[in-house]
Design a protein around this motif. Structure first.
Motif, PDB file in Angstrom:
ATOM      1  N   LEU A 154      -5.144   2.369   0.679  1.00 49.46           N
ATOM      2  CA  LEU A 154      -5.340   2.304  -0.695  1.00 49.46           C
ATOM      3  C   LEU A 154      -5.599   0.918  -1.054  1.00 49.46           C
ATOM      4  O   LEU A 154      -4.398  -0.124  -0.872  1.00 49.46           O
ATOM      5  N   ASN A 155      -6.245   0.287  -1.662  1.00 47.26           N
ATOM      6  CA  ASN A 155      -6.494  -1.136  -2.046  1.00 47.26           C
ATOM      7  C   ASN A 155      -6.394  -1.391  -3.564  1.00 47.26           C
ATOM      8  O   ASN A 155      -6.930  -0.570  -4.295  1.00 47.26           O
ATOM      9  N   TYR A 156      -5.820  -2.484  -3.942  1.00 43.73           N
ATOM     10  CA  TYR A 156      -5.419  -2.576  -5.406  1.00 43.73           C
ATOM     11  C   TYR A 156      -5.079  -3.950  -5.568  1.00 43.73           C
ATOM     12  O   TYR A 156      -4.720  -4.456  -4.875  1.00 43.73           O
ATOM     13  N   THR A 157      -5.207  -4.299  -7.160  1.00 37.96           N
ATOM     14  CA  THR A 157      -4.790  -5.658  -7.366  1.00 37.96           C
ATOM     15  C   THR A 157      -3.571  -5.422  -8.358  1.00 37.96           C
ATOM     16  O   THR A 157      -3.718  -4.571  -9.348  1.00 37.96           O
ATOM     17  N   GLN A 158      -2.560  -6.296  -7.902  1.00 40.47           N
ATOM     18  CA  GLN A 158      -1.392  -6.139  -8.997  1.00 40.47           C
ATOM     19  C   GLN A 158      -0.868  -7.379  -9.178  1.00 40.47           C
ATOM     20  O   GLN A 158      -0.772  -8.296  -8.324  1.00 40.47           O
ATOM     21  N   GLY A 216      -2.449  -9.796 -10.287  1.00 34.23           N
ATOM     22  CA  GLY A 216      -3.575 -10.967 -10.092  1.00 34.23           C
ATOM     23  C   GLY A 216      -3.748 -10.962  -8.404  1.00 34.23           C
ATOM     24  O   GLY A 216      -4.341 -11.767  -7.962  1.00 34.23           O
ATOM     25  N   LYS A 217      -2.844 -10.171  -7.725  1.00 33.60           N
ATOM     26  CA  LYS A 217      -2.769 -10.174  -6.274  1.00 33.60           C
ATOM     27  C   LYS A 217      -3.641  -9.247  -5.637  1.00 33.60           C
ATOM     28  O   LYS A 217      -2.961  -8.059  -5.891  1.00 33.60           O
ATOM     29  N   LYS A 218      -4.516  -9.435  -4.624  1.00 24.88           N
ATOM     30  CA  LYS A 218      -4.865  -8.277  -3.910  1.00 24.88           C
ATOM     31  C   LYS A 218      -3.882  -7.933  -2.929  1.00 24.88           C
ATOM     32  O   LYS A 218      -3.430  -8.405  -2.214  1.00 24.88           O
ATOM     33  N   LYS A 219      -3.919  -6.370  -2.960  1.00 26.33           N
ATOM     34  CA  LYS A 219      -2.845  -5.718  -1.945  1.00 26.33           C
ATOM     35  C   LYS A 219      -3.559  -4.496  -1.251  1.00 26.33           C
ATOM     36  O   LYS A 219      -4.509  -3.862  -1.892  1.00 26.33           O
ATOM     37  N   ASN A 220      -2.981  -3.903  -0.226  1.00 23.77           N
ATOM     38  CA  ASN A 220      -3.269  -2.781   0.114  1.00 23.77           C
ATOM     39  C   ASN A 220      -2.000  -1.939   0.754  1.00 23.77           C
ATOM     40  O   ASN A 220      -0.934  -2.620   1.109  1.00 23.77           O
ATOM     41  N   TRP A 221      -2.084  -0.764   0.979  1.00 20.89           N
ATOM     42  CA  TRP A 221      -0.943   0.053   1.448  1.00 20.89           C
ATOM     43  C   TRP A 221      -1.550   1.244   2.185  1.00 20.89           C
ATOM     44  O   TRP A 221      -2.472   1.765   1.831  1.00 20.89           O
ATOM     45  N   ASP A 222      -1.100   1.546   3.438  1.00 25.03           N
ATOM     46  CA  ASP A 222      -1.567   2.735   4.273  1.00 25.03           C
ATOM     47  C   ASP A 222      -0.824   3.998   3.891  1.00 25.03           C
ATOM     48  O   ASP A 222       0.515   3.831   3.731  1.00 25.03           O
ATOM     49  N   LEU A 223      -1.244   5.017   3.415  1.00 21.95           N
ATOM     50  CA  LEU A 223      -0.925   6.300   2.999  1.00 21.95           C
ATOM     51  C   LEU A 223      -1.168   7.344   3.793  1.00 21.95           C
ATOM     52  O   LEU A 223      -2.227   7.427   4.568  1.00 21.95           O
ATOM     53  N   LEU A 224      -0.640   8.583   3.558  1.00 18.18           N
ATOM     54  CA  LEU A 224      -1.115   9.848   4.205  1.00 18.18           C
ATOM     55  C   LEU A 224      -1.211  10.941   2.973  1.00 18.18           C
ATOM     56  O   LEU A 224      -0.333  10.731   2.163  1.00 18.18           O
TER      57      LEU A 224
END
Length: 210
Positions: free
Chosen positions: A23-27, A29-37
């Motif tokens: 999952l890619n997102y901006t929080q 103002g900072k771009k982030k990502n998180w690996d999910l199931l």
């Protein structure tokens, strides 16, 4: 249940049960990502036998617990099951099951109680307590928690699961439950099971103490 051999780890092919993604997102103002199931939602049921005042658990081999009992250096080769016996992966849990059928959650809960524990409960015997998110670090799936009281007369099947499931039905007294909850651990039960037991001890146990 503990006759486990020929253990090794392989890449994950397409699975009907677990779908990994990022999952890619901006929080802020900072771009982030998180690996999910992505996994199925589920039901869990506290089953308490009021005839004999025993809590009904299911015991089964859980590969995830077993895997995390293996030292990282030993995971890249066939697993030595003498060094890592199957007992390391045995979990004590509430009756539970995934929601993967076009049935109501109550109907799925009723089916799981019969298949795993052998008790034929009516839909009205199942009391919904709450729903909560599990595995919030990587999955966040919804589990709905039920409570039901059964009698010996409602035991119509052996239990133990269906298809290739290997499940043992285990009964515990209220003092045994309290001893388990107060154990320094590690306790081979999921947090949802421990939450369910704490709920039972707080709201129901006093009625059935001898």
């Amino acid at each position: 249940m503990e006759d486990v051999k020929d253990v090794y780890i392989s890449p994950l092919p397409d699975s009907p049960y677990v779908k990994p993604f990022r999952l890619n997102y901006t929080q802020n103002g900072k771009k982030k990502n998180w690996d999910l199931l992505e996994v199925h939602d589920s039901v869990a049921i506290i089953v308490f036998n009021v005839t004999r005042r025993r809590m009904i658990f299911v015991k089964q081999f859980r590969p995830a617990i077993y895997f995390n009992s293996i030292q990282p250096d030993d995971r890249h080769k066939p697993i030595d099951t003498e060094k890592y016996p199957a007992s390391l992966g045995i979990a004590l849990e509430m009756c539970a099951g995934i929601i993967d059928k076009k049935l109501s959650i109550e109907e799925i809960a009723k089916e799981e109680v019969l298949e795993e524990c052998g008790y034929d409960v009516r839909l009205e015997d199942l009391h919904k307590i709450t729903s909560y998110r599990s595995g919030v670090g990587v999955q966040g799936s919804l589990q709905t928690f039920f409570y039901c009281e059964v009698t010996d007369d409602m035991k119509t099947e052996q239990g133990g699961g269906v298809d290739d499931e290997i499940i043992e039905v285990v009964e515990m007294t209220i003092p045994q439950i309290e001893q388990m909850i107060n154990s320094p651990g590690p306790i081979c039960s999921p947090p949802s099971c421990l939450f369910a037991l704490m709920w039972f001890l707080h709201y129901k146990a006093d009625k059935y103490r001898k």
